[in-house]
Write an enzyme that holds these catalytic residues in place. Structure first.
Site, PDB file in Angstrom:
ATOM      1  CB  THR A 138      33.138  -7.403  78.850  1.00 52.92           C
ATOM      2  OG1 THR A 138      32.843  -8.400  77.877  1.00 52.92           O
ATOM      3  CG2 THR A 138      33.298  -8.050  80.211  1.00 52.92           C
ATOM      4  N   GLY A 177      40.089  -5.249  74.307  1.00 50.79           N
ATOM      5  CA  GLY A 177      41.436  -5.197  73.754  1.00 50.79           C
ATOM      6  C   GLY A 177      41.650  -3.908  72.981  1.00 50.79           C
ATOM      7  CD  GLU A 421      33.850 -13.698  70.763  1.00 49.08           C
ATOM      8  OE1 GLU A 421      32.632 -13.805  70.561  1.00 49.08           O
ATOM      9  OE2 GLU A 421      34.471 -12.623  70.625  1.00 49.08           O
TER      10      GLU A 421
END
Lengths: 659, 659
Positions: A138, A177, A421
């Site tokens: 992303t 993350g 997701e």
């Protein structure tokens, strides 16, 4: 000592809680294993979540790293493996509150997208934590539309390297993350350029921090994206690359490779990759969605039999709030949904196991259906459950709003599942695309996948129910859901065709139908959920006590859906106004019936107090005592605030410079 | 420099934004005053909210106290008074992020419930902040049901004192703002006992902290209740009293008094008090609910024209996400609702001003209606707006989930409005009780208050709309809402009577109807909102440009309600399936029309960047730049985490004690 108002609820259970738990776990063996894992984790003070609600983002991150490191040791000690049956129980026991979850995705992407050589090099390093990985897809400006990613990787023949760049701010990687503070490496997705030609998005292993002192590598800018609604324990990060060079071997090249001379080679089938994406959507349903919904139900229902407020009958003691019809109507449908989604999860898991076996045999026929189901159910279950957790929170009034109830953190976390997701609206539209295609095929007599064969059987008609009892027949309500799904899909297909035939461009026509397409996709998933619940109950025949209460829950799930979406059932007269009155009566009656078993039904989820981490939801129901004890531990209580000396004292003593 | 994707939206406005702003403010004079106040506040660095999303609960509290103290000085400097026209703009400018809000309630309750002597003593002290007050009503075990409060105040004739006690843990005061750390005094509600007889709940002024050193007074246990979903800046507190003695004069005694010999005297009418409670519910609608909803719409809509994702048309640039029908369908109905609720707020304010004048003439006839309207609209507007803010948040995807978008804090704060000042379900049921009563009266020909005269005109029948255009006629859709409200109220009244006639006890019958009673109350409020919106638009005739776009919004608000609650309109065939298709078509067409003016419509709310405090919602739309700049200021970015030395380094260097 258990609060007597809670204890009394357990004495009248219509079924064996222990048997239901074992059945939900898939057998008593699994229950034993789960309890052993949970116990081992919860006895270990490193995994304590006791102070979680008092910690800053920095403290949460540090604790998550500490836990993740300690878990490695613990797993070794206990003989647990990453791929063993224990792992899902470990994850449940730590409530996902742990670092290095993206490190796992880093490893999985190398395993799937990397060559044997790459796997042989990187997987041992990652397994031993000699590197810590992340997964950088992303970007600030790009989420759902992968083709739009802007990061570039230009092949330099002279040095046999790729040169990675963030050409503008919207190309910055954002959200990954483990990347903000922990990772040394990442799999970064970038547009591949060779000899000035763009070959589209490809994955590259990029080192971002020094293995010696953890400083950022030359050309790398990275950090933490700051506060979020939840996930304080995760260092979601940003990443900018300026002429960062990586060796040619760092492009993951199982499926495509840039050869030393710059020749681009594509090989094998990538279809298995799409399958990996769909399995992630399925695997999150249980851990990230259904378990949190079950926890919220446990907290809210236990609280609702301990909380007494106002009087039902004048002159009597104040009533348990679960005895109010409005409170039942808030909570019990969420409880039924938690069961429904547990069962749909089992259904999907089985289907995907079957799909996986087929795909390994190079049979990709099931892929479109699996993709449609994983998209639709990810969207439906996350949306429904997020709303369910919010209802549980609100149903606990002020105490639900306190972080100490555990409900605010459950809510703010589950909310993210509607976005990550695959954003839910996009996913519903993917399902809708499959449904429209299948409907077209079915109506011209072509074969369609099993989950949509019902589309061929378009039967206009009326619901045959004659009284309230008829609406407790699964065939009656399942048929109503099926009818509605077919109608919404077929009418939207017709609208789409009409628009196109009237000269509207295809993409505009599609856009003008999307609100209705989303409705159709929801109706399809709702239908399958109801059908699957009913079939699950039917198979339970040998367990009479459990079957009876599950049947009630199935009826409630189905009738709540009709009651709350009455419009789609009434629209074409399939269900008449008089029949809707029967639905309403049956639905409200069910609330009173299930209310009696509400506490045993949440007890069966078998959450420990530590895993609930809630002042309202503990097994003993000592709500007020726990709220008070817990509040005293808050850092807002630990000292006289500096605000007193600085502001309050001068104000009260009138020694502020004259107003 | 304004993002060109946002700038282009402003060039095509169909109306004058400045004129709309002035109209919303109630005239250009008000706009000027508001802007002057906002500017004065925002220029002052003490009021900055720049670091808000990075602060701990302790830091937020300290900042709120600092701001409150500074505001006193500021108001004096600027010549603003607490009761002046500026105060609502001050509150808007600081976004409620300030301490001593409960101190204001402390003062109000003394003014309303205290004798002239008590007012003369306490109000000057409180105005000068020689004491800081709070308002201690809610207890751990008691919220909505005031009669159930357990704190006791026993009159001791010998010493002429009341002795206050917290007899058990559930009696502990819990939640009062300003009490956890700031207050020196509170108005505590307790059951009054004289000579062993209980006289019910009464208000008492209790000192809880020393005026010298702020230490807790003897017998007082108090502190902060810990972390909450929001309101970190408020020290919501707990309070236990053990034999705390206060002088007889500290019972607020305008309406009832305990005389020195223990004689209990009740005097005057307390009705004005109930009226005070209802006005609080009305006053919060604008500040705590409509403004936050407007902010959320501003943020989400500006972001949706700057964010480009995926392609609408193959081969073209990625599309603005607001060009997708699904995104319009998420956001534009919330925008229409923000306008609808702004207008309903004006309607209610006028009605209450009239009511107040009547009540001062000792005419209490309007009280039941005002109570019903304030309850129902508090519940409806908070519920609808909370859900609206959540939709805005989700519609911004991952960036909406970042605290830096401003949406998480708007959401977690507005959510509380569904709970405080009367939990919404309880409030809807109070409205429903009034509706049932009024319906019974109307059907026997008795006079009923103006807002429910429509209940007398029960007309079965069918909606006369013949085509899509008919559904853009306010008379058509208002009539449909009216029909539905009457039907839901009358059918629930009938069910209630049937149950009672069949022998069910009255209170049980009521409980068995509550789910439907809530539906009926919602339908009533929805009907009045639509009717009021239509009437507001009609009165706009001289302002053609504005009237046109307001008419579109009114239509959207009305048709969205029919589209989303189709069941209640289809149920008895008032609207047929074919007519529902017209509604759907008209509704979807409106989305595309209003989309063109979406940015001007949120610009008209006239929020400054500082008051939005959002990386996504700024006037210039430089979203990505601002997210990045802001993230760099996060404390999670300010230093290498101690987690590196402690955990990551040993892990990466393989120097952990052997696994």
């Amino acid at each position: 000592s258990v609060n007597p108002d809670l204890a009394s609820e357990r004495q009248t259970a219509s079924f064996s809680v222990e048997k239901l738990t074992a059945w939900l776990d898939g057998g008593a063996e699994h229950t034993r294993l789960r309890r052993a894992v949970v116990k081992a984790i919860e006895c270990d003070p490193v995994f304590s979540r006791e102070n979680q609600y008092f910690q800053s983002q920095n403290e949460r991150y540090e604790a998550a790293v500490r836990k993740a490191v300690h878990l490695q040791k613990k797993m070794h000690e206990m003989g647990w493996s990453e791929n063993g049956p224990e792992f899902k129980y470990i994850y449940r026991a730590v409530s996902g509150d742990i670092a290095f979850l993206l490190h796992r995705i880093f490893m999985r992407s190398i395993s799937v997208l990397g060559s044997d050589k790459q796997i042989a090099k990187w997987i041992p390093l990652a397994s031993q934590y000699r590197v810590i990985g992340s997964y950088a897809q992303t970007e600030l400006g790009h989420g759902t539309y992968l083709q739009g990613l802007e990061t570039t990787a230009v092949f330099d023949i002279a040095t046999q390297e790729f040169i990675l760049n963030t050409p503008k701010i919207s190309a910055m990687k954002w959200w990954p993350g483990d990347m903000g503070r922990s990772a040394t490496h990442t799999v970064a997705f970038a547009q591949l350029y060779v000899h000035g030609k763009c070959y589209g998005v490809h994955p590259f292993i990029v080192q971002i921090r020094s293995l010696q002192d953890h400083s950022l590598c030359p050309g790398v800018t990275a950090g933490d994206i700051g506060p979020k609604m939840n996930y304080e324990h995760i260092d979601n990060g940003y990443l900018m690359l300026q002429n960062v060079r990586i060796p040619r071997e760092n492009m993951l090249n199982k499926f495509c490779e840039v050869q030393p001379d710059g020749t681009y080679v594509r090989r094998g089938s990538q279809k298995i990759n799409y399958f990996t994406m769909t399995t992630v959507r399925i695997s999150l349903i249980s851990d990230e969605v259904v378990i949190p919904l079950m926890k919220a139900c446990t907290i809210a229902i236990r609280y609702s039999v301990v909380r007494r407020q106002s009087k039902l009958k004048p002159g009597e003691q104040e009533a348990k709030i679960l005895d109010y019809q409005t409170q039942q109507e808030k909570l019990l449908p969420q409880l039924a949904a938690a069961y429904a989604f547990h069962f749909i999860n089992s259904f999907l898991q089985e289907l995907f196991d079957r799909g996986y076996r087929e795909i390994q045999r190079k049979n990709f026929d099931m892929l479109p259906e699996l993709h449609a189901l994983s998209s639709g159910f990810k969207a439906m279950v996350t949306q429904y459950s997020t709303s369910g957790v919010e209802i549980c929170l609100r149903a606990c009034g002020g105490h639900g709003y306190s972080s100490l109830s555990g409900l605010p953190s459950l809510y703010t976390k589950i909310l993210a599942s509607c976005i990550y997701e695959g954003e839910n609206t996009i996913l519903f539209l993917q399902t809708a695309r499959f449904l429209i295609k299948s409907f077209m095929a079915a109506s011209t007599g072509q074969p369609v996948p099993p989950s949509v064969t019902y589309l061929a059987a378009v039967k206009p008609g009326k619901c045959p129910a004659k009284n309230e009892l008829d609406f407790l027949r699964p065939d009656i309500y399942t048929e109503a859901y099926q009818h509605t799904a077919v109608r919404l899909i077929s009418s939207t297909a017709a609208k789409l065709q009409d628009l196109i035939q009237s000269g509207v461009k295809k993409h505009n026509a599609w856009n003008q139908c999307t609100v209705q397409l989303v409705q159709a996709a929801k109706a399809h998933c709702h239908y399958i959920s109801v059908k699957n619940f009913a079939e699950t109950v039917e198979k339970l025949e040998t367990k009479a006590g459990i079957q009876k209460i599950m049947k009630h829950l199935c009826d409630l799930f189905a009738l709540h859906g009709i009651f709350s979406n009455a419009g789609v059932f009434l629209y074409d007269g399939y269900i008449s106004g008089a029949q809707m009155d029967m639905v309403t009566a049956a639905y409200l009656d069910l609330l009173a019936i299930i209310r009696k078993d509400a506490v045993p039904l949440v007890d069966a989820f078998d959450f420990t107090d530590k895993s609930l981490n809630s002042a309202l939801g503990s097994y003993d129901g000592q709500v007020y005592q726990r709220l008070y004890e817990w509040a005293q531990k808050s850092p807002t209580n630990k000292q006289m605030s500096p605000a007193y000396e600085k502001y309050l004292k001068p104000l009260l003593h009138n020694t502020l410079s004259k107003l």
